[in-house]
Design a protein around this motif. Structure first.
Motif, PDB file in Angstrom:
ATOM      1  N   ASN A 100      -7.613   2.590   1.428  1.00 23.51           N
ATOM      2  CA  ASN A 100      -6.425   2.622   2.286  1.00 23.51           C
ATOM      3  C   ASN A 100      -6.733   3.453   3.526  1.00 23.51           C
ATOM      4  N   THR A 125      -5.829  -2.141   4.894  1.00 26.48           N
ATOM      5  CA  THR A 125      -6.455  -2.187   3.572  1.00 26.48           C
ATOM      6  C   THR A 125      -7.833  -2.817   3.713  1.00 26.48           C
ATOM      7  N   GLU A 155     -11.410  -3.950   1.693  1.00 26.57           N
ATOM      8  CA  GLU A 155     -11.891  -4.323   0.358  1.00 26.57           C
ATOM      9  C   GLU A 155     -13.416  -4.374   0.365  1.00 26.57           C
ATOM     10  N   MET A 190     -10.613  -1.140  -3.283  1.00 24.31           N
ATOM     11  CA  MET A 190      -9.958  -1.101  -1.976  1.00 24.31           C
ATOM     12  C   MET A 190      -9.873   0.317  -1.440  1.00 24.31           C
ATOM     13  N   GLN A 230      -7.733 -12.256  -3.261  1.00 22.44           N
ATOM     14  CA  GLN A 230      -7.489 -10.878  -3.683  1.00 22.44           C
ATOM     15  C   GLN A 230      -6.969 -10.822  -5.120  1.00 22.44           C
ATOM     16  N   ARG A 277       0.841  -1.211   0.000  1.00 20.18           N
ATOM     17  CA  ARG A 277       0.000   0.000   0.000  1.00 20.18           C
ATOM     18  C   ARG A 277       0.870   1.252   0.000  1.00 20.18           C
ATOM     19  N   TYR A 302      -0.670 -10.613  -1.195  1.00 16.46           N
ATOM     20  CA  TYR A 302      -2.064 -10.839  -1.559  1.00 16.46           C
ATOM     21  C   TYR A 302      -2.418 -12.313  -1.606  1.00 16.46           C
ATOM     22  N   SER A 324     -16.038   2.206  -1.905  1.00 17.16           N
ATOM     23  CA  SER A 324     -14.778   2.694  -2.477  1.00 17.16           C
ATOM     24  C   SER A 324     -15.021   3.451  -3.777  1.00 17.16           C
TER      25      SER A 324
END
Length: 1024
Positions: free
Chosen positions: A965, A956, A958, A963, A756, A575, A752, A922
């Motif tokens: 942050n 993170t 989802e 996603m 993901q 990230r 990941y 998101s």
């Protein structure tokens, strides 16, 4: 008293016996005025290099030795008199350790038949009537045996002294005083008792006679010793110490020589291989500048007699290439044109900024350190090749000393002091993982502990003392020591926990100090993923690709990188890296070199990141302190980002020699632990002032050097990594399905999970197909898709709990013809009840019998066939109408069995409830203004806490669209640690920050919404 030498002393490298470090022991010995100190850890020399360094710093001579107990025989302390004695001690320890399992030893009387010369023996009799053992030892060691008298203010020391002197007189043996020292000072008594309990897997209260009756096993003062021992016994310690003249600096290591063919010397053969490699690397001809560099390197290598080292690494890499194992050298070897010609590294010196002295220098006079990465699932082939090539008597892995961190110390001390197991576990969790900080009172209260409890206070104090102590020797991931002479003449060798592995007893960091060669045969998951991607592309498209033939400087690839579309690629997938990419917008390979290096603690702590970005984005002018330094800093816009630049600066601006510049680099790396950087400040400042630079500039540069700390990143290392970064990005850009398929088949690796990776694939509108026994192999595979890109077929490997041999049988049996029913599948693949259940629950039988409920019913009806009816299908049963699973049931079953779903994302089903809680998705964030206070919710798929983030945690989240942050400041993380660490579905209230294409949510409050998932098995990748 004229003096004293302690001849029987255990350090904390005795592993849960000695309660003091060698540094503490030698420091206290110097304070008392001891004339020498022996370190005699039980059947090990694992801490002797550290003791050697501590001895040099204190000025007290080190005597090397070891305490040993002979099976069905006496207990001894063996002291090294000369180099032959050292070699024999190493052999004895190796024999004793190799014949049993890791952590144990068996020393037999027969072992001394060939391995006793050069050793002095102190006998520790079990009783005053132990004449038989004394006679055997006297015959074995002749004039090199003493009876050791050890007195610790016991109930009848006078009687014990008398009986031991009588025994010695009876056997005509000299006597000597020794202390059986286990700690440097009496204050370590509580810790020593605790370690004894840990060692014996009991509590201190249960340890009984295993504990010492008092705290006298410490380094006693010269005033106290004459009150305990007769003067003659004390004087004898000095006579023995005078005989022990061996020093570790006398060891002479030799490289293997069998790699040189007849008619060649190591030097001529290295030149021959380098010239062959140069013709391969530069088929159009080599430039004069590069050839001069090769000549310079070959000359220095020959002068320092390192040819065999390079030949050894070349041989290992040659084997890997012949076996089609992808490999690449990393680290400082990328500074070497010879390493490039030999195929050890992939960095072309004609296209990079070489500083060979970063790799090898005459002034340093140490072997170079070459690290080579191999495919992580094929590295074992390379390791076993090395063992076969040189034999286990000449090749072994180096050890790594595993030390106590806070959680482990709290756990072991808590058990030893009798805390209940549930409290021990809760206390260890308070500390978290991989930290040396004890939990704060606030965290203890949160976990239900009373910080003022006397028992808890004692646990915390003792755990604080134990942190940093060696706990055990573990195996280095791939650091090999290879020698011309048997390794056991240099260092003891023992069995590793893994079968077919042997390790030396020294930590990897000790090797440089004694001049031993180490070759790092390391594992890198991305190399496995890249090789698998190449194989998939070849099989699907018929296109052969290699690292060398991937098209260079591809515009679409850099556009993808600049969008931070880098899930799953190498090095720039975190990230923090994703947050930097839209600001950096890399457009060339060298931009990637900087990108790999800039999101590191060194540049961040040295305040180098923002100046570089401002200059890159033309927000401030680029300036150089002088024209001479323009060449050094021009590639990084006047900002020092790499270790090599600091070294070049010292050479150009302060008149350092290349070797002195490397010493500066080493001081930079060690100053936080050992200091030693201040002398360079004076030298740098004087040199810069002499050459016309300002005091302000010199001071600023030195502060940046301090900022590098132990994290300064070498440019050569960044360039090696950037090669794989670019390759993985190109594959993700142009062959995203093959790349995702290879990542999953190479898992576990990276940040990941397979879920993901697949979610990212679907967000790019690429096709994923479910696990299906009619089509799925063990690995994920490619099938024709609806467009130019193939579809990814999930493999049987994704079914949690399904054994690989079962999956391979299903794959192999299908090759003989398609399955026509579940009974046909069961018979041909030889399934057991557990495998039938897993396949049904995972939906892998959908194509044969329908949905999960029908599959479970069908599999439940399969019974083992009698031999008479083998090959005959059971009669078809009447169809039973079973309800179709709901979307939510399918979703839960998907995550429980394969860890992902091809149905709706969990957040899609929960969106109405989340909207009722005023949570944004998101996809909404782009339309919300900067600084707005909002709420979001998502699956917590990752938590990271960088070492330089001063407690800040990056989370993170989802959801069904992408996603988010989240930045959690340290104080909030402490207040809401339960929600932060324990939530699988997390709601965050916070302030939205949007700048230069980067979006973050600064958390103000955390809410655990995990109950809404009602059993969904979503796993995060935390603190990796």
């Amino acid at each position: 008293m004229s003096g004293y030498a302690e001849l029987h002393c255990l350090s904390n490298f005795s592993f849960q016996r000695g309660a003091s470090s060698a540094e503490e022991l030698f420091k206290r010995a110097a304070q008392h005025g001891y004339r020498a100190l022996a370190i005699t850890d039980e059947c090990t020399l694992s801490g002797i290099v550290r003791a050697w360094q501590a001895a040099k710093e204190s000025g007290i001579p080190l005597i090397i030795g070891s305490e040993m107990r002979i099976e069905e025989g006496p207990r001894l302390v063996l002291l090294v008199e000369n180099i032959m004695g050292y070699q024999n001690l190493c052999r004895l320890i190796t024999l004793a350790r190799r014949r049993t399992t890791k952590g144990e030893y068996r020393l037999l009387k027969d072992d001394f038949d060939q391995s006793r010369e050069g050793l002095l023996a102190l006998w520790l009799p079990g009783s005053p009537e132990d004449d038989a053992n004394g006679c055997w030892l006297k015959e074995l060691f002749a004039a090199r045996l003493w009876l050791a008298v050890e007195l610790h203010c016991g109930a009848d020391d006078a009687g014990r002294l008398k009986s031991l002197l009588t025994l010695a007189q009876r056997l005509k043996l000299p006597t000597v005083a020794s202390g059986d020292v286990h700690m440097h000072a009496r204050g370590r008594r509580a810790l020593q008792d605790t370690m004894t309990a840990i060692h014996h897997h009991c509590t201190v209260a249960e340890a009984g006679y295993r504990l010492f009756p008092n705290g006298e096993r410490h380094l006693r003062s010269l005033d106290a010793l004459p009150q305990i021992y007769p003067q003659e016994l004390l004087a004898e310690t000095l006579r023995i110490a005078e005989r022990c003249q061996f020093d570790l600096g006398q060891l002479k290591y030799q490289y293997p020589h069998e790699l040189v063919p007849a008619g060649h010397t190591p030097s001529s053969w290295l030149r021959e291989l380098t010239e062959q490699g140069a013709r391969w690397r530069w088929p159009g001809g080599i430039s004069e500048q590069t050839w001069q560099q090769i000549e310079k390197e070959l000359g220095l290598i020959a002068e320092m007699n390192y040819e065999s080292y390079f030949l050894t690494v070349h041989d290992i890499v040659r084997f890997a290439r012949e076996q089609a194992i992808l490999c690449q050298g990393r680290g400082s070897a990328a500074n070497s044109a010879v390493c490039y010609a030999l195929g050890i590294t992939e960095i072309d010196p004609s296209r990079s900024n070489l500083l060979f002295e970063r790799f090898l220098s005459k002034e340093r006079n140490e072997p170079p350190d070459i690290d080579v990465d191999f495919e992580h699932d094929r590295r074992e082939e390379v390791i076993q090749y090395v063992f076969r090539r040189y034999g286990r008597h000449r090749a072994a892995l180096t050890a790594v000393v595993s030390s106590y961190h806070a959680a482990g110390a709290l756990r072991d001390v808590g058990k030893a002091l009798g805390m209940p197991p549930d409290q021990v576990n809760a206390l260890a969790k308070c500390a978290g993982s991989w930290t040396d900080r004890l939990p704060s009172p606030e965290r203890l209260i949160e976990a239900g502990f009373d910080p003022d409890s006397p028992v808890l206070h004692k646990v915390m104090v003792l755990a604080g003392e134990l942190i940093g102590f060696p706990r055990h020797l573990s195996q280095h991931p791939g650091g090999f020591v290879i020698s011309e002479q048997p390794l056991e003449t240099l260092v003891p060798v023992e069995n590793a926990a893994m079968a077919e592995r042997t390790i030396i007893q020294w930590d990897k960091d000790d090797l440089d100090l004694v001049g031993l060669l180490k070759v790092d045969i390391l594992a890198l998951g991305m190399l496995s993923a890249i090789r698998r991607t190449f194989d998939l592309i070849r099989d699907y498209r018929g296109r052969e690709l290699t690292l060398a033939t991937i098209p260079a400087e591809d515009g679409p690839t850099y556009d993808m990188i600049s969008r931070a579309d880098t899930v799953g690629v190498f090095q720039i997938e975190s990230r923090a890296q994703m947050a930097m990419l839209p600001r950096m917008k890399p457009q060339t390979f060298y931009d990637l070199v900087i990108q790999v290096a800039i999101v590191r603690p060194g540049p961040i702590q040295g305040d180098m990141v923002h100046p570089y970005l401002r200059r890159r984005n033309r927000e401030e002018p680029i300036s150089y302190p002088s024209e001479a330094l323009r060449r050094v800093f021009e590639r990084t816009l006047g900002v020092p980002l790499f270790q090599e630049q600091v070294m070049e600066l010292a050479i150009v601006a302060a008149d350092y020699t290349p070797g002195e510049a490397d010493q500066l680099r080493r001081s930079m790396a060690a100053w936080k632990r050992h200091g030693g950087l201040e002398p360079h400040k004076l030298r740098l400042t004087e040199g810069m002032l002499k050459n016309g630079y300002t005091l302000e500039f010199a001071e600023k540069i030195f502060e940046q050097i301090r900022g590098f700390g132990s994290y300064g990143f070498p440019e050569s290392h960044a360039a090696s990594f950037a090669l794989l970064t670019y390759a993985s990005c190109w594959l993700k850009c142009h062959e995203p399905v093959a790349f995702a398929c290879a990542l999953i088949n190479s898992w576990p690796m990276g940040f990941y999970s397979p879920d993901q990776i697949l979610q990212d694939l679907r967000r790019h509108n690429l096709e994923t197909l479910a696990v299906d026994v009619r089509y799925s192999d063990w690995d994920c595979s490619l099938e024709p898709g609806q467009g130019e890109q193939p579809a990814l077929r999930m493999g049987l490997r994704m079914i949690r709990g399904l054994r690989e041999d079962v999956g391979l049988r299903i794959e192999a049996a299908r090759g003989e013809g398609p399955y026509i029913s579940v009974a046909d599948l069961d018979r041909r693949a030889g399934l057991d009840a557990r495998s039938r259940e897993l396949l049904a629950d995972a939906g892998a039988l959908r194509g044969l019998v329908g949905h999960r409920h029908q599959a479970r019913w069908a599999m439940a009806g399969i019974e083992p066939q009698l031999a008479l009816f083998e090959g005959i299908d059971s009669p078809a049963e009447a169809a039973v109408a079973l309800p179709v699973p709901s979307v939510a049931e399918d979703l839960q079953a998907d995550y429980a069995t394969v860890g992902t779903t091809l149905g709706p994302h969990p957040l899609e089903l929960l969106r109405p409830q989340l909207q009722a809680r005023r949570c944004r998705s998101s996809s909404d964030l782009a339309a919300i203004e900067h600084g707005r206070y909002i709420r979001v919710a998502g699956l917590a798929i990752g938590r990271q806490r960088p070492g330089t983030a001063t407690g800040v945690i990056f989370v993170t989240l989802e959801d069904e669209f992408g996603m988010v942050n989240v930045i959690v400041w340290a104080d909030l993380g402490e207040r809401q640690r339960k929600e932060l660490i324990g939530s699988r579905l997390l709601e965050v209230h916070g302030r939205l920050e949007m700048k230069e294409g980067v979006t973050h949510l600064i958390a103000g409050r955390l809410v655990d919404l995990t109950p809404l998932l009602t059993g969904l098995d979503v796993r995060s990748r935390d603190f990796r």
